[in-house]
Design a protein around this motif. Structure first.
Motif, PDB file in Angstrom:
ATOM      1  N   PHE A  39      39.769  54.722  -0.471  1.00 26.60           N
ATOM      2  CA  PHE A  39      40.552  53.565  -0.012  1.00 26.60           C
ATOM      3  C   PHE A  39      41.363  53.925   1.231  1.00 26.60           C
ATOM      4  CE2 PHE A  39      40.807  51.893  -4.654  1.00 26.60           C
ATOM      5  CZ  PHE A  39      39.484  51.505  -4.570  1.00 26.60           C
ATOM      6  N   ALA A  40      41.928  55.128   1.239  1.00 25.24           N
ATOM      7  CA  ALA A  40      42.701  55.563   2.413  1.00 25.24           C
ATOM      8  C   ALA A  40      41.807  55.616   3.650  1.00 25.24           C
ATOM      9  CB  ALA A  40      43.335  56.927   2.147  1.00 25.24           C
ATOM     10  N   GLN A  64      34.664  50.125  15.610  1.00 24.82           N
ATOM     11  CA  GLN A  64      33.339  49.694  16.040  1.00 24.82           C
ATOM     12  C   GLN A  64      33.197  50.001  17.526  1.00 24.82           C
ATOM     13  OE1 GLN A  64      31.322  48.944  13.785  1.00 24.82           O
ATOM     14  NE2 GLN A  64      32.339  47.817  12.121  1.00 24.82           N
ATOM     15  N   ARG A  65      32.106  50.647  17.916  1.00 26.86           N
ATOM     16  CA  ARG A  65      31.957  51.148  19.281  1.00 26.86           C
ATOM     17  C   ARG A  65      30.908  50.402  20.108  1.00 26.86           C
ATOM     18  NH1 ARG A  65      34.311  56.268  20.182  1.00 26.86           N
ATOM     19  NH2 ARG A  65      35.105  57.275  18.283  1.00 26.86           N
ATOM     20  N   SER A  66      30.429  49.262  19.636  1.00 24.19           N
ATOM     21  CA  SER A  66      29.371  48.563  20.374  1.00 24.19           C
ATOM     22  C   SER A  66      29.821  48.153  21.773  1.00 24.19           C
ATOM     23  CB  SER A  66      28.903  47.338  19.589  1.00 24.19           C
ATOM     24  OG  SER A  66      28.142  47.729  18.475  1.00 24.19           O
ATOM     25  N   SER A  67      31.033  47.621  21.893  1.00 26.58           N
ATOM     26  CA  SER A  67      31.511  47.209  23.210  1.00 26.58           C
ATOM     27  C   SER A  67      31.681  48.422  24.123  1.00 26.58           C
ATOM     28  CB  SER A  67      32.836  46.451  23.081  1.00 26.58           C
ATOM     29  OG  SER A  67      33.815  47.259  22.443  1.00 26.58           O
ATOM     30  N   GLU A  68      32.096  49.551  23.558  1.00 32.75           N
ATOM     31  CA  GLU A  68      32.222  50.777  24.344  1.00 32.75           C
ATOM     32  C   GLU A  68      30.857  51.243  24.845  1.00 32.75           C
ATOM     33  OE1 GLU A  68      33.521  55.479  23.735  1.00 32.75           O
ATOM     34  OE2 GLU A  68      33.933  54.012  22.148  1.00 32.75           O
ATOM     35  N   ALA A  69      29.852  51.170  23.967  1.00 34.17           N
ATOM     36  CA  ALA A  69      28.505  51.572  24.374  1.00 34.17           C
ATOM     37  C   ALA A  69      27.976  50.673  25.486  1.00 34.17           C
ATOM     38  CB  ALA A  69      27.567  51.538  23.169  1.00 34.17           C
ATOM     39  N   THR A  70      28.229  49.377  25.385  1.00 32.56           N
ATOM     40  CA  THR A  70      27.779  48.446  26.421  1.00 32.56           C
ATOM     41  C   THR A  70      28.458  48.743  27.751  1.00 32.56           C
ATOM     42  OG1 THR A  70      27.367  46.724  24.769  1.00 32.56           O
ATOM     43  CG2 THR A  70      27.624  46.012  27.061  1.00 32.56           C
ATOM     44  N   ALA A  71      29.754  49.021  27.711  1.00 31.89           N
ATOM     45  CA  ALA A  71      30.507  49.281  28.945  1.00 31.89           C
ATOM     46  C   ALA A  71      30.070  50.587  29.614  1.00 31.89           C
ATOM     47  CB  ALA A  71      31.995  49.319  28.638  1.00 31.89           C
ATOM     48  N   LEU A 129      31.775  52.677   5.345  1.00 30.16           N
ATOM     49  CA  LEU A 129      32.466  53.962   5.241  1.00 30.16           C
ATOM     50  C   LEU A 129      32.363  54.786   6.525  1.00 30.16           C
ATOM     51  CD1 LEU A 129      31.864  55.160   1.581  1.00 30.16           C
ATOM     52  CD2 LEU A 129      34.061  55.091   2.760  1.00 30.16           C
ATOM     53  N   GLN A 130      31.186  54.800   7.136  1.00 27.72           N
ATOM     54  CA  GLN A 130      31.050  55.582   8.368  1.00 27.72           C
ATOM     55  C   GLN A 130      31.907  55.023   9.516  1.00 27.72           C
ATOM     56  OE1 GLN A 130      30.231  58.653   8.818  1.00 27.72           O
ATOM     57  NE2 GLN A 130      28.061  58.805   9.338  1.00 27.72           N
ATOM     58  N   PRO A 131      31.944  53.699   9.763  1.00 17.99           N
ATOM     59  CA  PRO A 131      32.870  53.203  10.786  1.00 17.99           C
ATOM     60  C   PRO A 131      34.333  53.504  10.460  1.00 17.99           C
ATOM     61  CG  PRO A 131      31.234  51.531  10.270  1.00 17.99           C
ATOM     62  CD  PRO A 131      31.069  52.629   9.264  1.00 17.99           C
ATOM     63  N   ALA A 132      34.663  53.510   9.159  1.00 19.48           N
ATOM     64  CA  ALA A 132      36.030  53.846   8.760  1.00 19.48           C
ATOM     65  C   ALA A 132      36.309  55.329   9.007  1.00 19.48           C
ATOM     66  CB  ALA A 132      36.254  53.491   7.294  1.00 19.48           C
ATOM     67  N   ARG A 133      35.368  56.166   8.679  1.00 20.05           N
ATOM     68  CA  ARG A 133      35.530  57.602   8.941  1.00 20.05           C
ATOM     69  C   ARG A 133      35.643  57.852  10.441  1.00 20.05           C
ATOM     70  NH1 ARG A 133      34.259  60.838   4.442  1.00 20.05           N
ATOM     71  NH2 ARG A 133      33.998  62.617   5.829  1.00 20.05           N
ATOM     72  N   ASP A 134      34.900  57.092  11.234  1.00 19.16           N
ATOM     73  CA  ASP A 134      34.971  57.236  12.684  1.00 19.16           C
ATOM     74  C   ASP A 134      36.373  56.912  13.197  1.00 19.16           C
ATOM     75  OD1 ASP A 134      33.971  57.788  15.226  1.00 19.16           O
ATOM     76  OD2 ASP A 134      33.345  55.724  15.562  1.00 19.16           O
ATOM     77  N   ALA A 135      37.012  55.915  12.579  1.00 15.51           N
ATOM     78  CA  ALA A 135      38.377  55.557  12.986  1.00 15.51           C
ATOM     79  C   ALA A 135      39.351  56.702  12.738  1.00 15.51           C
ATOM     80  CB  ALA A 135      38.833  54.302  12.239  1.00 15.51           C
ATOM     81  N   TRP A 136      39.059  57.541  11.751  1.00 15.35           N
ATOM     82  CA  TRP A 136      39.891  58.720  11.467  1.00 15.35           C
ATOM     83  C   TRP A 136      39.424  59.946  12.252  1.00 15.35           C
ATOM     84  CZ3 TRP A 136      44.300  58.719   8.633  1.00 15.35           C
ATOM     85  CH2 TRP A 136      44.529  57.632   7.780  1.00 15.35           C
ATOM     86  N   GLY A 179      35.341  72.582  18.430  1.00 16.19           N
ATOM     87  CA  GLY A 179      36.130  71.726  19.316  1.00 16.19           C
ATOM     88  C   GLY A 179      35.419  70.489  19.814  1.00 16.19           C
ATOM     89  N   TRP A 180      34.268  70.141  19.224  1.00 13.17           N
ATOM     90  CA  TRP A 180      33.505  68.972  19.658  1.00 13.17           C
ATOM     91  C   TRP A 180      33.764  67.789  18.733  1.00 13.17           C
ATOM     92  CZ3 TRP A 180      30.966  69.342  24.200  1.00 13.17           C
ATOM     93  CH2 TRP A 180      30.675  70.619  24.680  1.00 13.17           C
ATOM     94  N   ASP A 181      33.710  66.584  19.298  1.00  9.79           N
ATOM     95  CA  ASP A 181      33.883  65.357  18.517  1.00  9.79           C
ATOM     96  C   ASP A 181      32.534  64.841  18.031  1.00  9.79           C
ATOM     97  OD1 ASP A 181      36.623  65.337  18.969  1.00  9.79           O
ATOM     98  OD2 ASP A 181      36.433  64.154  20.809  1.00  9.79           O
ATOM     99  N   THR A 182      32.540  64.222  16.851  1.00 16.81           N
ATOM    100  CA  THR A 182      31.364  63.498  16.360  1.00 16.81           C
ATOM    101  C   THR A 182      31.769  62.036  16.186  1.00 16.81           C
ATOM    102  OG1 THR A 182      31.939  64.032  14.066  1.00 16.81           O
ATOM    103  CG2 THR A 182      30.433  65.518  15.171  1.00 16.81           C
ATOM    104  N   VAL A 183      30.967  61.118  16.734  1.00 16.77           N
ATOM    105  CA  VAL A 183      31.304  59.698  16.706  1.00 16.77           C
ATOM    106  C   VAL A 183      30.152  58.899  16.120  1.00 16.77           C
ATOM    107  CG1 VAL A 183      32.846  59.948  18.686  1.00 16.77           C
ATOM    108  CG2 VAL A 183      30.469  59.252  19.060  1.00 16.77           C
TER     109      VAL A 183
END
Length: 656
Positions: free
Chosen positions: A92-93, A100-107, A266-273, A315-319
């Motif tokens: 829940f946390a 959501q990164r769709s607009s970022e991908a488009t830009a 869950l994956q979009p929520a994990r991405d937000a964290w 030190g790398w990000d996963t998105v």
């Protein structure tokens, strides 16, 4: 007087339930699931109700301290339940925010312009898949709209026919002398080979042998690599076939596959964290990041999740890009389905005990460590708790052991209110994905091997072979998975026997349990429904390849009898079903299909709506059909369940 007090307590409890139901009717009009404040508020209430419920359980419903069976049973169940609720609260946390990164991908599309597009190596790891599985993936990979790509098929099966097929398709074929490291070792062998090329790639995309990319998979995923800190982009997995639960229960058209909650929410929520993780297939990795961390880790059978942590340690990000950019083959049988999930569980336990575990010395952030603990909690609590809910009522019926000593009014007030709020909260953030009974069944099916894998992996993390999930093959007859089914048949028989004992056997006079007996009675009846549904799911129904267009499409059929405008309602690689037509069997002609061309066809049958035809495609037309089925359009399958269609399909399945 006691009856009046009892009725008053029931009325008070029902009033609390009515309040939750009233909120459930009103909240959808004001709730915005994209807002963190709204999500946090809903899950904060869930946490408070969970605490209220557990306090009641610990202070009212359990046996007093002492060396009695009642004490051991009631306290052990409470411990298992508390651990499962702790896992839920952690989820829940995580779900309290979303990105959501769709607009970022488009830009950021084509961020490398005016320079040449980055070079991408698309790796397709395979072991024992058949040609009909592999050709879809290879043809789909060749159709990717990114120009600077090369396709590599990594064959750990060392099959001559696949080498010849790759040569005919113009894709690169790699083998290695052994299968050390399983899938991760196979990919690392390809990375080592690529590193010796005159021009190594800038990025590596990973596809399982049964996952077909949409044309925009690379272009959309690469857009998020504009940020130089991004080491990996993961996209969701969608499935063009029904999973075993959907198929065996007849819910293909009304109930979503079991992975939708994880990939869509869950994956979009994990991405937000900042803790989205790699799921192997349908991911893209930066070459420099891959080389910096030494390739894919080989010390876990779930190299994908571990790869996430190894990248984070470096030190790398996963998105996560939540767009339907690939679609693949879900496990078609219960045996394969359970094997796959037990492997995921075992791999998670190996990771927890590894160099990137939550308590190891490494560079992981606190949230990364929480992510691992959250996953461990899920595997070690959810499935044992499901088994416990089936077993513990039997202790009362057969041994007069009181596990939960509670009144009906209290159960409604504390458990009922908590449970309804959880359904409300999950309905608001993931509408149509949490369905009582069916969700229980999805977890119970593999509970025994998964629980065994969880604790085996924690106690002995090493020395376990990699078990491949078989895909494809003949699925044209009814198969009963007796070995998996037998424990649940025994539980169903024991549950039914206990119920009959409680109702009819005078010598088992457990009336001293008071209203507790009514609670156990309802619990037992619910378990019987869940077990009966689980047993039905172990009866595997025949499968056939079916591709039904999202909407009917027009086509033109030319025969010696004339030219007919028809509507295509069903299309596979070798059959066609059309309406608005009635021709005799054996009629030969050609049908003009959009994107495919004129295909030779023969009428092989009639129905009340039209005709069925057999297609005789050329190789080029077959490839065009594969591209038509898998590489364009949105997500296949059902996104969310609706009550009436699920009820209808379940009733139809019972009548079979």
């Amino acid at each position: 007087m006691l009856d009046i007090v009892y009725l008053s307590a029931i009325e008070s409890s029902l009033a609390r339930v009515a309040l939750v139901l009233g909120i459930a009717l009103a909240l959808p009009f004001i709730f915005d699931k994209s807002k963190t404040t709204h999500r946090t508020a809903v899950f904060a209430v869930a946490a408070l109700l969970a605490g209220r419920y557990l306090w009641w359980r610990a202070t009212v419903t359990i046996a007093p301290l002492g060396l009695t069976w009642d004490f051991l049973a009631s306290w052990s169940l409470l411990a298992i339940e508390t651990a499962a609720i702790a896992s839920s609260l952690s989820s829940f946390a995580i779900l309290s925010r979303i990105k959501q990164r769709s607009s970022e991908a488009t830009a950021k599309l084509d961020w490398w312009a005016p320079y040449a597009p980055p070079r991408v190596a698309v790796l397709i790891a395979t072991y024992n898949e058949t040609l009909d599985v592999l050709e879809r993936t290879i043809i789909g990979a060749k159709a990717l709209n990114h120009p600077a790509k090369q396709i590599l098929v990594l064959d750990d099966g060392r099959r001559d026919w696949l080498r010849d097929y790759c040569a005919a398709q113009g894709v690169r074929y790699l083998v290695r002398p052994d299968n050390k490291g399983s899938k991760a070792g196979n990919i690392n062998h390809a990375i080592a080979t690529l590193s010796r090329d005159a021009q190594p790639p800038d990025f590596v995309a990973v596809l399982d042998a049964d996952f077909v990319p949409h044309r925009g998979f690379l272009s959309r995923s690469l857009a998020l690599f504009k940020s130089r800190s991004v080491g990996l982009v993961q996209t969701p997995q969608h499935f063009f076939n029904a999973d075993p639960i959907q198929h065996n229960l007849g819910l293909n058209r009304s109930y979503p596959d079991e992975q939708r909650l994880f990939f869509d929410h869950l994956q979009p929520a994990r991405d937000a964290w900042g803790i989205a993780f790699c799921c192997g297939t349908s991911s893209v990795v930066r070459w420099t990041a891959l080389r910096a961390v030494g390739g894919f880790p080989e010390d876990s059978v779930t190299e994908d999740f571990m790869m996430t942590l190894v990248l984070r340690d470096g030190g790398w990000d996963t998105v996560y890009l939540n767009e339907p950019l690939t679609e693949g083959l879900a496990p078609e049988g219960l045996k394969e389905y359970v094997t796959q999930r037990a492997r995921w569980c075992l791999g998670m336990m190996q990771i927890a005990r590894s160099r990137v575990g939550p308590f190891a010395r490494n560079n992981l952030r606190l949230r990364d460590r929480w992510s691992i603990i959250d996953a461990v909690l899920y595997w070690t609590t959810t499935f044992p708790f499901r088994l416990a809910t089936l077993i513990y009522p039997l202790l009362y019926w057969y041994f007069n052991i009181t596990v939960v000593n509670a009144t009906v009014a209290d159960v409604i007030s504390f458990f009922g209110v908590y449970y309804l709020w959880i359904l409300l909260a999950m309905g608001l953030v993931a509408r149509g994905l949490v369905v009582p009974v069916l969700n229980d069944v999805s977890q119970i099916l593999g509970a025994l091997p998964i629980t065994r894998a969880a604790f085996t992996g924690l106690l002995k993390p090493h020395g376990h072979p990699f078990q491949v999930t078989a895909k494809g093959g003949q699925r044209d007859r009814i198969v009963v998975q007796w070995r998996l089914l037998l424990p649940y048949l025994v539980l169903f028989a024991l549950t039914l026997g206990g119920l009959l004992i409680g109702i009819f056997a005078d010598r088992f006079a457990f009336n001293d349990a008071g209203q507790g007996k009514q609670v156990v009675l309802f619990w037992t009846l619910y378990n019987m429904v869940v077990l009966a549904t689980t047993i039905l799911a172990f009866v595997e129904l025949p499968r056939s390849e079916v591709h039904v267009a999202d909407r009917p499409e027009p086509a033109r059929l030319t025969t010696p009898e004339g030219v007919f405008d028809v509507m295509v309602e069903g299309l596979t690689l070798d059959t066609l079903r059309v309406s608005q037509l009635s021709l005799p069997q054996g009629t030969v002609g050609t049908v003009a299909l959009d994107g495919v061309g004129d295909v030779r066809a023969t009428v092989i049958g009639r129905n009340r709506r039209g005709n069925r035809l057999r297609l005789q495609t050329t190789e080029a037309q077959k490839e065009a059909l594969i591209l038509k089925f898998y590489t364009d359009g949105g997500s296949p399958g059902i996104a969310a369940a609706k009550f009436l269609p699920v009820a209808r399909d379940a009733a139809l399945r019972l009548m079979r």
